[in-house]
Scaffold this motif. Structure first.
Motif, PDB file in Angstrom:
ATOM      1  N   ASN A   1       0.844  -1.189   0.000  1.00  0.00           N
ATOM      2  CA  ASN A   1       0.000   0.000   0.000  1.00  0.00           C
ATOM      3  C   ASN A   1       0.881   1.241   0.000  1.00  0.00           C
ATOM      4  O   ASN A   1       1.934   1.272   0.657  1.00  0.00           O
ATOM      5  N   VAL A   2       0.442   2.259  -0.722  1.00  0.00           N
ATOM      6  CA  VAL A   2       1.209   3.492  -0.872  1.00  0.00           C
ATOM      7  C   VAL A   2       0.324   4.681  -0.477  1.00  0.00           C
ATOM      8  O   VAL A   2      -0.832   4.770  -0.904  1.00  0.00           O
ATOM      9  N   TYR A   3       0.878   5.567   0.355  1.00  0.00           N
ATOM     10  CA  TYR A   3       0.161   6.797   0.713  1.00  0.00           C
ATOM     11  C   TYR A   3       1.219   7.856   1.010  1.00  0.00           C
ATOM     12  O   TYR A   3       1.986   7.727   1.970  1.00  0.00           O
ATOM     13  N   ALA A   4       1.266   8.882   0.191  1.00  0.00           N
ATOM     14  CA  ALA A   4       2.277   9.927   0.356  1.00  0.00           C
ATOM     15  C   ALA A   4       1.653  11.292   0.143  1.00  0.00           C
ATOM     16  O   ALA A   4       0.950  11.519  -0.849  1.00  0.00           O
ATOM     17  N   GLY A   5       1.899  12.192   1.064  1.00  0.00           N
ATOM     18  CA  GLY A   5       1.400  13.558   0.940  1.00  0.00           C
ATOM     19  C   GLY A   5       2.441  14.466   0.313  1.00  0.00           C
ATOM     20  O   GLY A   5       3.647  14.283   0.510  1.00  0.00           O
ATOM     21  N   LYS A   6       1.980  15.446  -0.438  1.00  0.00           N
ATOM     22  CA  LYS A   6       2.910  16.387  -1.086  1.00  0.00           C
ATOM     23  C   LYS A   6       3.568  17.302  -0.066  1.00  0.00           C
ATOM     24  O   LYS A   6       4.696  17.778  -0.266  1.00  0.00           O
ATOM     25  N   TYR A   7       2.862  17.540   1.064  1.00  0.00           N
ATOM     26  CA  TYR A   7       3.389  18.424   2.093  1.00  0.00           C
ATOM     27  C   TYR A   7       3.410  17.708   3.440  1.00  0.00           C
ATOM     28  O   TYR A   7       2.586  16.843   3.723  1.00  0.00           O
ATOM     29  N   THR A   8       4.374  18.082   4.273  1.00  0.00           N
ATOM     30  CA  THR A   8       4.464  17.533   5.618  1.00  0.00           C
ATOM     31  C   THR A   8       3.463  18.248   6.523  1.00  0.00           C
ATOM     32  O   THR A   8       2.803  19.203   6.111  1.00  0.00           O
ATOM     33  N   LYS A   9       3.373  17.795   7.770  1.00  0.00           N
ATOM     34  CA  LYS A   9       2.421  18.397   8.710  1.00  0.00           C
ATOM     35  C   LYS A   9       2.716  19.866   8.971  1.00  0.00           C
ATOM     36  O   LYS A   9       1.802  20.638   9.260  1.00  0.00           O
TER      37      LYS A   9
ATOM     38  N   ILE B   1     -15.012 -11.104  11.882  1.00  0.00           N
ATOM     39  CA  ILE B   1     -13.717 -10.465  12.065  1.00  0.00           C
ATOM     40  C   ILE B   1     -12.648 -11.273  11.338  1.00  0.00           C
ATOM     41  O   ILE B   1     -12.546 -12.483  11.503  1.00  0.00           O
ATOM     42  N   VAL B   2     -11.865 -10.592  10.511  1.00  0.00           N
ATOM     43  CA  VAL B   2     -10.782 -11.228   9.758  1.00  0.00           C
ATOM     44  C   VAL B   2      -9.454 -10.629  10.227  1.00  0.00           C
ATOM     45  O   VAL B   2      -9.327  -9.419  10.372  1.00  0.00           O
ATOM     46  N   THR B   3      -8.491 -11.498  10.482  1.00  0.00           N
ATOM     47  CA  THR B   3      -7.159 -11.046  10.876  1.00  0.00           C
ATOM     48  C   THR B   3      -6.200 -11.290   9.723  1.00  0.00           C
ATOM     49  O   THR B   3      -6.116 -12.402   9.194  1.00  0.00           O
ATOM     50  N   GLY B   4      -5.494 -10.263   9.323  1.00  0.00           N
ATOM     51  CA  GLY B   4      -4.568 -10.380   8.205  1.00  0.00           C
ATOM     52  C   GLY B   4      -3.334  -9.537   8.430  1.00  0.00           C
ATOM     53  O   GLY B   4      -3.061  -9.078   9.542  1.00  0.00           O
ATOM     54  N   VAL B   5      -2.593  -9.307   7.363  1.00  0.00           N
ATOM     55  CA  VAL B   5      -1.355  -8.526   7.425  1.00  0.00           C
ATOM     56  C   VAL B   5      -1.351  -7.523   6.277  1.00  0.00           C
ATOM     57  O   VAL B   5      -1.693  -7.862   5.146  1.00  0.00           O
ATOM     58  N   ARG B   6      -0.972  -6.312   6.588  1.00  0.00           N
ATOM     59  CA  ARG B   6      -0.899  -5.233   5.599  1.00  0.00           C
ATOM     60  C   ARG B   6       0.561  -4.857   5.403  1.00  0.00           C
ATOM     61  O   ARG B   6       1.305  -4.697   6.371  1.00  0.00           O
ATOM     62  N   TYR B   7       0.972  -4.708   4.136  1.00  0.00           N
ATOM     63  CA  TYR B   7       2.320  -4.260   3.822  1.00  0.00           C
ATOM     64  C   TYR B   7       2.238  -2.866   3.215  1.00  0.00           C
ATOM     65  O   TYR B   7       1.369  -2.594   2.386  1.00  0.00           O
ATOM     66  N   SER B   8       3.159  -2.001   3.604  1.00  0.00           N
ATOM     67  CA  SER B   8       3.145  -0.649   3.055  1.00  0.00           C
ATOM     68  C   SER B   8       4.571  -0.136   2.922  1.00  0.00           C
ATOM     69  O   SER B   8       5.484  -0.584   3.629  1.00  0.00           O
ATOM     70  N   SER B   9       4.751   0.811   2.024  1.00  0.00           N
ATOM     71  CA  SER B   9       6.050   1.458   1.852  1.00  0.00           C
ATOM     72  C   SER B   9       5.897   2.688   0.970  1.00  0.00           C
ATOM     73  O   SER B   9       4.977   2.758   0.141  1.00  0.00           O
ATOM     74  N   ASN B  10       6.800   3.639   1.161  1.00  0.00           N
ATOM     75  CA  ASN B  10       6.918   4.787   0.268  1.00  0.00           C
ATOM     76  C   ASN B  10       8.324   4.880  -0.307  1.00  0.00           C
ATOM     77  O   ASN B  10       8.709   5.913  -0.851  1.00  0.00           O
ATOM     78  N   PHE B  11       9.069   3.782  -0.193  1.00  0.00           N
ATOM     79  CA  PHE B  11      10.471   3.799  -0.599  1.00  0.00           C
ATOM     80  C   PHE B  11      10.723   2.728  -1.660  1.00  0.00           C
ATOM     81  O   PHE B  11      10.861   1.537  -1.347  1.00  0.00           O
ATOM     82  N   PHE B  12      10.755   3.167  -2.918  1.00  0.00           N
ATOM     83  CA  PHE B  12      10.919   2.270  -4.057  1.00  0.00           C
ATOM     84  C   PHE B  12      12.063   2.766  -4.940  1.00  0.00           C
ATOM     85  O   PHE B  12      12.200   3.963  -5.171  1.00  0.00           O
ATOM     86  N   ASN B  13      12.874   1.818  -5.409  1.00  0.00           N
ATOM     87  CA  ASN B  13      13.962   2.150  -6.326  1.00  0.00           C
ATOM     88  C   ASN B  13      14.029   1.108  -7.437  1.00  0.00           C
ATOM     89  O   ASN B  13      13.586  -0.044  -7.256  1.00  0.00           O
TER      90      ASN B  13
END
Length: 308
Positions: free
Chosen positions: A55-63, A115-127
């Protein structure tokens, strides 16, 4: 009913992966404050049967309103990386993922309300992968060992592997994480670990779909070929550090874990009750009308993130 959350330290979880970009589903959007974001997912093909989705989620501006240093990299992925779905496997981009995150999670299934239990993978660092391309999907995780049992196969026999349940603190609260210890490491694991100990574990992410074909013989005419698929999702341990000492500040006590589990049960019950209330409201239009019979407007999306 509000749920008090036991404060547990943030555990270290990470994912490193490398593979061919199989699917790219990214879009520009805006968050609740009107700031530009890129969200979606990237799926990597590790080999012919193994895939992993980030999963990918990136904001253009920081807080604090400054331009994000991460955002341009995600824009590059969006604009310049090519998936198998777009250009075929031979021309697709080989991608290395660093600083990925693994997060166990529980959610309510829309299909059956369970109720389902699973695992989510996320990152914003790709090369882009370099010359030393090495397909892999590996994890590192800290956790409290809450259960250890022999793995039982389909025929009721022991497989020789161990099925270990770790309890892992997340942003939402404590969550279970199932890890498989292969047969060749089972004895070593049992000599070091027991229920109640905390440690750091390493392993491989096995997320694969196995397709098999069954031939139905016909007495008359052509035989029928039927395909069936089975998805296997496993986290197979490849190594572990020594358990933390009892007086180590990183060790989770049994008492605090028990308290966190109680809070988890309350959280899941609240989740189910909320879904049940939404179902009741949807099935009873009168519940969403004022005393004058006029439909009450839904403000939830308009006031999202404002505190109202």
């Amino acid at each position: 009913m509000s749920i008090e959350k036991t404060v547990l330290r943030t555990v270290e979880t990470s994912v490193e992966a490398e593979g061919i970009l199989s699917e790219k589903n990214l879009e520009r959007a805006f968050d609740t404050n009107g700031k530009e974001i890129i969200r979606g997912s990237l799926t990597l093909k590790i080999d012919d049967t193994r895939f992993i989705r980030f999963n990918v989620y990136a904001g253009k501006y920081t807080k604090d309103g400054k331009e994000s240093a991460i955002y341009p990299g995600i824009e590059t992925v969006m604009n310049e990386y090519h998936s198998i779905a777009e250009v075929g496997e031979e021309n697709a981009t080989k991608v290395r993922v660093s600083r990925g995150r693994l997060e166990p999670q529980s959610y309510l299934s829309r299909r059956n309300g369970q109720i389902v239990t699973g695992v989510r993978y996320s990152s914003n660092f790709f090369n882009r992968s370099g010359q030393n391309y090495e397909p892999k999907a590996e994890f590192k995780i800290e956790g409290f060992v809450s259960a250890v049992a022999p793995e039982i196969g389909k025929e009721g026999e022991e497989t020789g592997r161990l099925k270990v349940t770790l309890l892992v603190p997340t942003y939402a609260g404590i969550e279970p994480f199932t890890m498989i210890v292969p047969e060749e490491l089972s004895d070593s694991f049992m000599s070091y670990y027991d229920v109640g100990l905390t440690g750091t574990f390493y392993g491989d992410i096995i997320n694969q779909t196995i397709v098999s074909e069954k031939v139905v013989k016909m007495a008359i005419g052509k035989d029928i070929h039927k395909e069936s698929s089975q998805t296997i999702i496993e986290h197979v341990m490849s190594g572990a550090e020594e358990p933390y000492e009892e007086d180590d500040p990183k060790t989770f006590s049994t008492d605090i874990i028990r308290q966190a589990l109680t809070e988890r049960e309350l959280r899941l019950e609240e989740m189910k009750q909320k879904a049940a209330n939404q179902t009741t409201t949807a099935a009873n239009p009168a519940a969403n009308q004022s005393t004058t019979g006029r439909q009450i407007p839904k403000f939830s999306s308009a006031f999202s993130g404002t505190g109202f």
